[in-house]
Design a protein around this motif. Structure first.
Motif, PDB file in Angstrom:
ATOM      1  N   HIS A 152       8.542  -4.652  -7.917  1.00  0.00           N
ATOM      2  CA  HIS A 152       8.273  -5.707  -8.893  1.00  0.00           C
ATOM      3  C   HIS A 152       7.064  -6.569  -8.514  1.00  0.00           C
ATOM      4  CE1 HIS A 152      10.619  -7.691  -5.801  1.00  0.00           C
ATOM      5  NE2 HIS A 152      10.105  -8.821  -6.214  1.00  0.00           N
ATOM      6  N   LEU A 153       6.637  -6.491  -7.261  1.00  0.00           N
ATOM      7  CA  LEU A 153       5.480  -7.271  -6.835  1.00  0.00           C
ATOM      8  C   LEU A 153       4.204  -6.625  -7.368  1.00  0.00           C
ATOM      9  CD1 LEU A 153       6.509  -7.922  -3.137  1.00  0.00           C
ATOM     10  CD2 LEU A 153       6.742  -9.468  -5.077  1.00  0.00           C
ATOM     11  N   ARG A 154       3.332  -7.434  -7.877  1.00  0.00           N
ATOM     12  CA  ARG A 154       2.111  -6.901  -8.483  1.00  0.00           C
ATOM     13  C   ARG A 154       1.010  -6.707  -7.453  1.00  0.00           C
ATOM     14  NH1 ARG A 154       1.841 -10.399 -14.014  1.00  0.00           N
ATOM     15  NH2 ARG A 154       4.066 -10.717 -14.084  1.00  0.00           N
ATOM     16  N   SER A 155       0.077  -5.928  -7.826  1.00  0.00           N
ATOM     17  CA  SER A 155      -1.157  -5.672  -7.058  1.00  0.00           C
ATOM     18  C   SER A 155      -0.924  -5.220  -5.626  1.00  0.00           C
ATOM     19  CB  SER A 155      -2.079  -6.897  -7.096  1.00  0.00           C
ATOM     20  OG  SER A 155      -1.522  -7.972  -6.378  1.00  0.00           O
ATOM     21  N   ILE A 156       0.106  -4.427  -5.420  1.00  0.00           N
ATOM     22  CA  ILE A 156       0.347  -3.849  -4.104  1.00  0.00           C
ATOM     23  C   ILE A 156       0.267  -2.337  -4.231  1.00  0.00           C
ATOM     24  CG2 ILE A 156       2.040  -3.470  -2.285  1.00  0.00           C
ATOM     25  CD1 ILE A 156       3.076  -6.225  -2.703  1.00  0.00           C
ATOM     26  N   THR A 157      -0.448  -1.716  -3.319  1.00  0.00           N
ATOM     27  CA  THR A 157      -0.495  -0.270  -3.249  1.00  0.00           C
ATOM     28  C   THR A 157       0.456   0.156  -2.140  1.00  0.00           C
ATOM     29  OG1 THR A 157      -2.800  -0.246  -3.947  1.00  0.00           O
ATOM     30  CG2 THR A 157      -1.971   1.732  -2.853  1.00  0.00           C
ATOM     31  N   PHE A 158       1.398   1.028  -2.485  1.00  0.00           N
ATOM     32  CA  PHE A 158       2.356   1.523  -1.506  1.00  0.00           C
ATOM     33  C   PHE A 158       1.852   2.844  -0.940  1.00  0.00           C
ATOM     34  CE2 PHE A 158       4.935  -1.108  -4.319  1.00  0.00           C
ATOM     35  CZ  PHE A 158       5.593  -1.903  -3.397  1.00  0.00           C
ATOM     36  N   VAL A 159       1.859   2.935   0.385  1.00  0.00           N
ATOM     37  CA  VAL A 159       1.434   4.150   1.070  1.00  0.00           C
ATOM     38  C   VAL A 159       2.583   4.602   1.960  1.00  0.00           C
ATOM     39  CG1 VAL A 159      -0.226   5.144   2.703  1.00  0.00           C
ATOM     40  CG2 VAL A 159      -0.981   3.417   1.063  1.00  0.00           C
ATOM     41  N   ASP A 160       2.850   5.901   1.930  1.00  0.00           N
ATOM     42  CA  ASP A 160       3.902   6.453   2.772  1.00  0.00           C
ATOM     43  C   ASP A 160       3.462   6.367   4.226  1.00  0.00           C
ATOM     44  OD1 ASP A 160       5.856   7.994   4.085  1.00  0.00           O
ATOM     45  OD2 ASP A 160       6.058   9.340   2.368  1.00  0.00           O
ATOM     46  N   LYS A 161       4.297   5.770   5.046  1.00  0.00           N
ATOM     47  CA  LYS A 161       3.962   5.584   6.459  1.00  0.00           C
ATOM     48  C   LYS A 161       3.801   6.923   7.178  1.00  0.00           C
ATOM     49  CE  LYS A 161       5.283   2.409  10.076  1.00  0.00           C
ATOM     50  NZ  LYS A 161       6.270   1.441  10.529  1.00  0.00           N
ATOM     51  N   ARG A 162       4.359   7.974   6.609  1.00  0.00           N
ATOM     52  CA  ARG A 162       4.260   9.300   7.228  1.00  0.00           C
ATOM     53  C   ARG A 162       3.053  10.094   6.725  1.00  0.00           C
ATOM     54  NH1 ARG A 162      10.391   9.753   5.552  1.00  0.00           N
ATOM     55  NH2 ARG A 162       9.291   9.024   3.740  1.00  0.00           N
ATOM     56  N   SER A 163       2.186   9.455   5.970  1.00  0.00           N
ATOM     57  CA  SER A 163       1.000  10.137   5.445  1.00  0.00           C
ATOM     58  C   SER A 163       0.060  10.530   6.572  1.00  0.00           C
ATOM     59  CB  SER A 163       0.236   9.227   4.481  1.00  0.00           C
ATOM     60  OG  SER A 163       0.989   8.948   3.348  1.00  0.00           O
ATOM     61  N   ARG A 164      -0.681  11.600   6.301  1.00  0.00           N
ATOM     62  CA  ARG A 164      -1.706  12.016   7.260  1.00  0.00           C
ATOM     63  C   ARG A 164      -2.918  11.112   7.121  1.00  0.00           C
ATOM     64  NH1 ARG A 164      -1.442  18.104   5.317  1.00  0.00           N
ATOM     65  NH2 ARG A 164      -1.692  16.879   3.460  1.00  0.00           N
ATOM     66  N   LEU A 165      -3.755  11.109   8.128  1.00  0.00           N
ATOM     67  CA  LEU A 165      -4.922  10.225   8.140  1.00  0.00           C
ATOM     68  C   LEU A 165      -5.827  10.428   6.928  1.00  0.00           C
ATOM     69  CD1 LEU A 165      -5.912  10.311  11.918  1.00  0.00           C
ATOM     70  CD2 LEU A 165      -4.685   8.525  10.675  1.00  0.00           C
ATOM     71  N   ASN A 166      -6.098  11.687   6.581  1.00  0.00           N
ATOM     72  CA  ASN A 166      -6.977  11.953   5.446  1.00  0.00           C
ATOM     73  C   ASN A 166      -6.360  11.453   4.135  1.00  0.00           C
ATOM     74  OD1 ASN A 166      -5.023  14.024   5.505  1.00  0.00           O
ATOM     75  ND2 ASN A 166      -6.396  15.463   4.469  1.00  0.00           N
ATOM     76  N   GLU A 167      -5.034  11.476   4.028  1.00  0.00           N
ATOM     77  CA  GLU A 167      -4.367  10.972   2.824  1.00  0.00           C
ATOM     78  C   GLU A 167      -4.480   9.447   2.733  1.00  0.00           C
ATOM     79  OE1 GLU A 167      -0.983  14.504   2.598  1.00  0.00           O
ATOM     80  OE2 GLU A 167      -0.421  12.533   3.380  1.00  0.00           O
ATOM     81  N   ILE A 168      -4.324   8.771   3.863  1.00  0.00           N
ATOM     82  CA  ILE A 168      -4.466   7.314   3.886  1.00  0.00           C
ATOM     83  C   ILE A 168      -5.886   6.924   3.501  1.00  0.00           C
ATOM     84  CG2 ILE A 168      -4.485   5.272   5.379  1.00  0.00           C
ATOM     85  CD1 ILE A 168      -2.226   6.666   7.005  1.00  0.00           C
ATOM     86  N   LEU A 169      -6.853   7.605   4.077  1.00  0.00           N
ATOM     87  CA  LEU A 169      -8.257   7.305   3.775  1.00  0.00           C
ATOM     88  C   LEU A 169      -8.584   7.584   2.319  1.00  0.00           C
ATOM     89  CD1 LEU A 169      -9.908   8.644   7.054  1.00  0.00           C
ATOM     90  CD2 LEU A 169      -9.502   6.249   6.402  1.00  0.00           C
ATOM     91  N   SER A 170      -8.075   8.686   1.772  1.00  0.00           N
ATOM     92  CA  SER A 170      -8.310   9.005   0.355  1.00  0.00           C
ATOM     93  C   SER A 170      -7.698   7.949  -0.550  1.00  0.00           C
ATOM     94  CB  SER A 170      -7.723  10.372   0.005  1.00  0.00           C
ATOM     95  OG  SER A 170      -8.409  11.391   0.662  1.00  0.00           O
ATOM     96  N   CYS A 171      -6.528   7.482  -0.207  1.00  0.00           N
ATOM     97  CA  CYS A 171      -5.852   6.459  -0.997  1.00  0.00           C
ATOM     98  C   CYS A 171      -6.646   5.156  -0.992  1.00  0.00           C
ATOM     99  CB  CYS A 171      -4.445   6.230  -0.457  1.00  0.00           C
ATOM    100  SG  CYS A 171      -3.499   5.019  -1.378  1.00  0.00           S
ATOM    101  N   LEU A 172      -7.162   4.769   0.166  1.00  0.00           N
ATOM    102  CA  LEU A 172      -7.858   3.497   0.293  1.00  0.00           C
ATOM    103  C   LEU A 172      -9.276   3.521  -0.246  1.00  0.00           C
ATOM    104  CD1 LEU A 172      -6.716   2.385   3.854  1.00  0.00           C
ATOM    105  CD2 LEU A 172      -5.796   1.702   1.650  1.00  0.00           C
ATOM    106  N   PHE A 173     -10.026   4.557   0.076  1.00  0.00           N
ATOM    107  CA  PHE A 173     -11.449   4.560  -0.249  1.00  0.00           C
ATOM    108  C   PHE A 173     -11.783   5.220  -1.582  1.00  0.00           C
ATOM    109  CE2 PHE A 173     -11.756   4.489   4.536  1.00  0.00           C
ATOM    110  CZ  PHE A 173     -11.946   3.126   4.581  1.00  0.00           C
ATOM    111  N   ALA A 180       0.810  -1.759   1.379  1.00  0.00           N
ATOM    112  CA  ALA A 180       2.115  -1.843   2.041  1.00  0.00           C
ATOM    113  C   ALA A 180       2.515  -0.443   2.490  1.00  0.00           C
ATOM    114  CB  ALA A 180       3.156  -2.410   1.089  1.00  0.00           C
ATOM    115  N   PHE A 181       2.691  -0.284   3.793  1.00  0.00           N
ATOM    116  CA  PHE A 181       3.144   0.988   4.348  1.00  0.00           C
ATOM    117  C   PHE A 181       4.668   0.990   4.368  1.00  0.00           C
ATOM    118  CE2 PHE A 181      -1.182   1.233   5.672  1.00  0.00           C
ATOM    119  CZ  PHE A 181      -1.440   2.587   5.792  1.00  0.00           C
ATOM    120  N   ILE A 182       5.262   1.967   3.672  1.00  0.00           N
ATOM    121  CA  ILE A 182       6.715   2.090   3.610  1.00  0.00           C
ATOM    122  C   ILE A 182       7.118   3.511   3.976  1.00  0.00           C
ATOM    123  CG2 ILE A 182       6.998   0.253   1.905  1.00  0.00           C
ATOM    124  CD1 ILE A 182       7.267   2.326  -0.261  1.00  0.00           C
ATOM    125  N   SER A 183       8.380   3.673   4.349  1.00  0.00           N
ATOM    126  CA  SER A 183       8.814   5.012   4.749  1.00  0.00           C
ATOM    127  C   SER A 183      10.064   5.485   4.025  1.00  0.00           C
ATOM    128  CB  SER A 183       9.051   5.048   6.266  1.00  0.00           C
ATOM    129  OG  SER A 183      10.050   4.127   6.607  1.00  0.00           O
TER     130      SER A 183
END
Length: 190
Positions: free
Chosen positions: A69-90, A56-59
């Motif tokens: 409260h929702l389980r099994s969701i990874t929250f990612v800052d919508k303002r993250s840089r590309l390398n940060e998004i990739l590091s979080c996911l992979f 879930a991308f949030i800002s």
């Protein structure tokens, strides 16, 4: 360009960007990606399969507080840089998972709760035993801590977050019809 069917957003540029960054095949096999600002996550959530990770991308912190409260969701800052998004996911690098910038005090949480109920300044003051001026001070603090810019944005965000909690029958029926017309939702792939 092949767009992913597992990216939920009303923002076409978000869908194109994520589909280009990660490729639609990778997303459709491993993830559900939701742009929380433009999509009602709770209604879409009914159609997720357990075999994929939900991103879930949030800002802002208000979205986080509404959905934590929702389980099994990874929250990612919508303002993250590309390398940060990739590091979080992979790499599952927790340094890049969304972090609340400022925690709310107990009183700020109470004020926010009253605001979410739709109470005005006078009603909140009465209910919580504070002056209107004190309410304004807490509201100003909420604007800062929740990173929403100004009071109007705060109220808009509260209204959007409240829509997460409402289950409109028409929208659910529409989503179910879409799912029945598209086999990938039931087979888990293309």
């Amino acid at each position: 360009m092949d767009l992913s069917n597992s990216v939920f957003s009303d923002d076409y540029f978000f869908i194109v960007g994520i589909s280009t960054l990660l490729t639609s095949e990778l997303i459709d096999e491993n993830y559900y990606i939701v742009d929380v600002e433009t999509t009602n996550l709770l209604q879409v959530k009914e159609h997720f399969f357990a075999d994929r990770k939900i991103i879930a991308f949030i800002s802002n912190d208000l979205d986080y507080y509404a959905l934590k409260h929702l389980r099994s969701i990874t929250f990612v800052d919508k303002r993250s840089r590309l390398n940060e998004i990739l590091s979080c996911l992979f790499v599952n690098d927790s340094r890049y998972i969304y972090r609340v910038k400022y925690t709310l005090s107990m009183r700020e949480s109470e004020v926010l709760s009253c605001m979410q109920k739709g109470l005005d300044a006078n009603e909140i003051g009465k209910q919580l035993g504070m002056t209107v001026k004190t309410f304004y001070a807490h509201r100003r603090s909420l604007v800062f801590k929740l990173q929403v810019g100004n009071r109007i944005s705060l109220y808009r965000t509260i209204a959007r977050v409240e829509s997460y909690k409402q289950d409109t029958c028409e929208h659910s029926i529409s989503l179910i019809r879409q799912c029945h017309s598209s086999d990938q939702y039931f087979t888990g792939g293309n």
